[in-house]
Design an enzyme around this catalytic site. Structure first.
Site, PDB file in Angstrom:
ATOM      1  N   GLU A   1      33.215  37.194  51.323  1.00  0.00           N
ATOM      2  CA  GLU A   1      34.005  37.522  50.145  1.00  0.00           C
ATOM      3  C   GLU A   1      34.393  39.006  50.174  1.00  0.00           C
ATOM      4  O   GLU A   1      33.805  39.803  50.901  1.00  0.00           O
ATOM      5  CB  GLU A   1      33.196  37.224  48.869  1.00  0.00           C
ATOM      6  CG  GLU A   1      32.797  35.745  48.760  1.00  0.00           C
ATOM      7  CD  GLU A   1      32.097  35.367  47.463  1.00  0.00           C
ATOM      8  OE1 GLU A   1      32.434  34.321  46.901  1.00  0.00           O
ATOM      9  OE2 GLU A   1      31.195  36.109  47.015  1.00  0.00           O
TER      10      GLU A   1
ATOM     11  N   ASP B   1      40.300  37.063  47.362  1.00  0.00           N
ATOM     12  CA  ASP B   1      39.906  38.478  47.319  1.00  0.00           C
ATOM     13  C   ASP B   1      40.818  39.389  48.140  1.00  0.00           C
ATOM     14  O   ASP B   1      40.353  40.162  48.995  1.00  0.00           O
ATOM     15  CB  ASP B   1      38.432  38.636  47.745  1.00  0.00           C
ATOM     16  CG  ASP B   1      37.495  37.757  46.940  1.00  0.00           C
ATOM     17  OD1 ASP B   1      37.894  37.338  45.839  1.00  0.00           O
ATOM     18  OD2 ASP B   1      36.373  37.475  47.397  1.00  0.00           O
TER      19      ASP B   1
ATOM     20  N   ASP C   1      32.496  41.387  39.932  1.00  0.00           N
ATOM     21  CA  ASP C   1      33.112  42.324  40.887  1.00  0.00           C
ATOM     22  C   ASP C   1      34.023  43.397  40.273  1.00  0.00           C
ATOM     23  O   ASP C   1      34.827  43.080  39.389  1.00  0.00           O
ATOM     24  CB  ASP C   1      34.037  41.583  41.856  1.00  0.00           C
ATOM     25  CG  ASP C   1      33.429  40.373  42.503  1.00  0.00           C
ATOM     26  OD1 ASP C   1      32.261  40.084  42.260  1.00  0.00           O
ATOM     27  OD2 ASP C   1      34.154  39.705  43.258  1.00  0.00           O
TER      28      ASP C   1
HETATM   29  C1  FRU Z   1      32.436  37.686  44.561  1.00  0.00           C
HETATM   30  C2  FRU Z   1      33.319  36.578  44.000  1.00  0.00           C
HETATM   31  C3  FRU Z   1      34.705  36.610  44.620  1.00  0.00           C
HETATM   32  C4  FRU Z   1      35.560  35.954  43.581  1.00  0.00           C
HETATM   33  C5  FRU Z   1      34.900  36.401  42.296  1.00  0.00           C
HETATM   34  C6  FRU Z   1      34.910  35.376  41.204  1.00  0.00           C
HETATM   35  O1  FRU Z   1      31.353  37.987  43.739  1.00  0.00           O
HETATM   36  O2  FRU Z   1      32.703  35.318  44.195  1.00  0.00           O
HETATM   37  O3  FRU Z   1      34.792  36.000  45.884  1.00  0.00           O
HETATM   38  O4  FRU Z   1      36.901  36.343  43.671  1.00  0.00           O
HETATM   39  O5  FRU Z   1      33.565  36.739  42.618  1.00  0.00           O
HETATM   40  O6  FRU Z   1      34.442  35.912  40.001  1.00  0.00           O
END
Ligand code: FRU
Length: 456
Positions: free
Chosen positions: A191, A137, A18
Site C-alpha cells: 500500500e 494509493d 493515512d
Molecule cells: C492504508 C490503506 C490504503 C487505503 C486506505 C483506506 O492504511 O489501507 O491502502 O487507501 O488505507 O483507508
C-alpha cells in the site's frame, strides 16, 4: 482514556488513518487524511484537512473531499499544477485519489483553486481504471530529467505486491511506464508507495531514488510496516541499487516499531527538505478499542528524510521536526510532550534501560551495544495483538549509543544514532509519568529532558 497528544496531529473528532495529499503551498503545510466524518470506526472514508505554518501547530478545516453514495475516497496525493497542464487553473491544487467501491478501485481527480479549502471532483472520473479491485494509493510527482518533463504516478496493485508507474502530460490521461515487484517483504498487501529523490550524504552529484512501500501485514514488528528500497529512476523504470533481500531482518525499514504506517512525503518542498508524515497506527488493532475519545488516530511527528552512508550503503535517516524545548529536571514528572536525549557508553554485555512509568503501566527502552528495543507488554492490553517488544539492530560506533526519544500523551518515538533507525509505538501508561534509568556495565554520559509544550 488517554489525553490528547500535544505535538502530534489528531482530528478533533472521529476516525483517522493515512496521511493524504501532503503539500507545501503558499507558505502553509497541508495535511489531508483518511477520515470518517461520522464516527470513530473505519467507514465513510473521506479526506479530512488540516494546515500549519510550521509543521507543529495544526488548524483543522472542514472535510475536503467527502465520500458519496457511489464511492469512498481512499488514499492519494496532491500536486501543484503550476503550468495549468490539467486545465483546472494556474497553480490549481490537483488531488489524485482512489475511488473505492466493493467491486473496484480506480484513480480519480479533484481540484482546488482556493489554496486547498474547497474541492471539485472532476466530471471525467475515474482517470485510470485497470479493472482491478486492489489498485490504489496514487502518489504523483513531476519528473524532469533525461527522459523528458511529465507527471509520474506510482500506485499499487496491492495483492500482487507490485508498484505500477504511469506517466501523463495533463493528469487526465495516463500511460503505463513499468512496474516494480514482487520483491523484498511480501507478507501482506502493498500500500501507499512513494518514490522520490534524495542526495547521498548531502552530495548534489549523488542523487538516488527511494521507494517507500507500506505492507500490511508482514511488517518487521508485526502487522503494518513500511519497507524502503534505494535505487535509480530514469523516468521509466525504478532499479534497486542492490539485490533486494527477502528476509525481514535484512530488508530496510522506515521504522522498526508497530505504529508508523502509510507514511508519505510532501509535494512542493526542495530535495533537502523532503518531509514525511505517517499514521501512528497498525491495522492489527486500530479498528478495535484504541482507548482515545472523541478521536481515534494520530499522526507521527513530521520527519525530515535524508540518505547517509552507513554500513557501506545509503540508508534512510529520519529526524523529527520539533518545537524548541525547555529543559526540565530529569528526576521530576515527565511533561505531557517530552524530548529525552540520552547518550551512553555501553560495554559488551551491558545495557541501559530507560523506563517510562505512569499510574496505569510502563514502557521500557532497552539499549545494548548492538540493538535497541521497546517493551510495551505493560503499556496497554485493550487488544490481544497490542502488547509486545519491538527491536532494531544498530551499530554503535565506539559503543556509544545516542537516542532522541519523543514521548507524547500516548506515544513513544525513538530516533537512534542520528536517525538511522526509528521506532514508533503507542504506549498507554496513564498519567503522573516519570522516567527511571537502570544501567549494567554502561555509563550514561548525558541525559537531558525537555518540555516540548505545544498546544493542548
Ligand atoms: C492504508 C490503506 C490504503 C487505503 C486506505 C483506506 O492504511 O489501507 O491502502 O487507501 O488505507 O483507508
Amino acid at each position: 482514556m488517554a489525553g490528547r497528544p500535544r505535538i502530534h496531529f489528531t482530528p478533533a473528532r472521529n476516525w483517522m488513518n493515512d496521511p493524504n495529499g501532503l503539500v507545501f503551498h503558499r507558505g502553509r503545510y497541508h495535511l489531508f487524511f483518511q477520515h470518517n466524518p461520522f464516527g470513530a470506526d473505519h467507514a465513510h472514508m473521506s479526506w479530512g484537512h488540516a494546515s500549519s505554518p510550521d509543521l507543529m501547530e495544526w488548524t483543522e478545516h472542514p472535510v475536503a473531499i467527502p465520500c458519496d453514495e457511489h464511492e469512498e475516497i481512499y488514499s492519494g496525493s496532491i500536486v501543484i499544477d503550476e503550468e495549468n497542464t490539467s486545465g483546472f487553473g494556474h497553480s490549481a491544487l490537483v488531488a489524485v485519489y482512489t475511488s473505492h467501491t466493493a467491486e473496484r478501485e480506480a484513480q480519480s481527480l479533484a481540484y482546488s483553486v482556493d489554496d486547498g479549502m474547497t474541492w471539485t471532483k472532476y466530471a471525467g472520473n475515474p482517470v485510470l481504471d485497470r479493472g482491478s479491485q486492489n489498485f490504489r494509493d496514487p502518489k504523483v510527482f513531476r519528473y524532469a530529467g533525461d527522459a523528458g518533463d511529465y507527471w509520474v504516478m506510482s500506485a499499487v496493485e496491492a495483492t500482487e505486491h507490485r508498484v505500477v508507474l504511469y506517466r501523463s502530460d495533463d493528469l487526465r490521461t495516463w500511460t503505463f511506464l513499468s512496474s516494480y515487484g514482487p520483491a523484498g517483504a511480501v507478507g501482506g498487501v502493498w500500500e501507499c508507495p512513494d518514490l522520490f529523490p534524495l542526495l547521498v550524504d548531502g552530495d548534489p552529484e549523488d542523487v538516488r531514488w527511494v521507494l517507500l512501500i507500506s505492507l500490511n501485514p508482514g511488517g518487521i514488528a508485526g502487522g503494518s510496516g513500511t519497507q524502503y528500497v534505494v535505487g535509480r529512476f530514469d523516468g521509466v523504470t525504478f532499479t534497486p541499487d542492490r539485490p533486494v533481500p527477502d528476509d525481514l531482518a535484512s530488508v530496510d525499514w522506515l521504522d522498526y516499531g508497530r505504529d508508523c504506517y502509510a507514511g508519505v512525503t510532501f509535494s512542493g518542498l526542495p530535495v533537502e527538505e523532503r518531509t514525511l508524515i505517517a499514521w501512528m497506527g497498525n491495522w492489527d488493532y486500530a479498528r478495535g478499542e484504541v482507548p482515545t475519545s472523541p478521536w481515534r488516530g494520530a499522526m507521527t511527528v513530521p520527519r525530515r528524510l535524508s540518505l547517509v552512508t552507513s554500513g557501506g550503503r545509503p540508508r534512510l535517516r529520519s529526524l523529527p521536526v520539533l518545537p524548541v524545548g525547555r529543559a526540565v529536571d530529569a528526576d521530576g514528572a515527565l511533561p505531557v510532550a517530552a524530548r529525552i536525549d540520552l547518550r551512553a557508553r555501553i560495554d559488551d554485555g551491558g545495557s541501559v534501560v530507560l523506563t517510562i512509568a505512569g499510574d496505569e503501566g510502563r514502557a521500557s527502552i532497552v539499549c545494548t551495544p548492538d540493538a535497541m528495543s521497546l517493551d510495551r507488554t505493560a503499556a496497554g492490553t485493550f487488544a490481544p495483538l497490542f502488547p509486545g517488544v519491538e527491536s532494531a539492530r544498530l551499530s554503535a560506533p565506539d559503543d556509544v549509543m545516542e537516542l532522541t526519544i519523543l514521548v507524547d500523551a500516548y506515544s513513544v518515538e525513538v530516533f537512534a544514532q542520528s536517525g538511522v533507525a526509528a521506532l514508533t509505538d503507542l504506549v498507554f501508561v496513564g498519567d503522573r509519568r516519570g522516567i527511571d534509568v537502570a544501567i549494567v556495565d554502561a555509563v550514561v554520559e548525558s541525559l537531558e529532558v525537555s518540555d516540548l509544550g505545544g498546544v493542548a
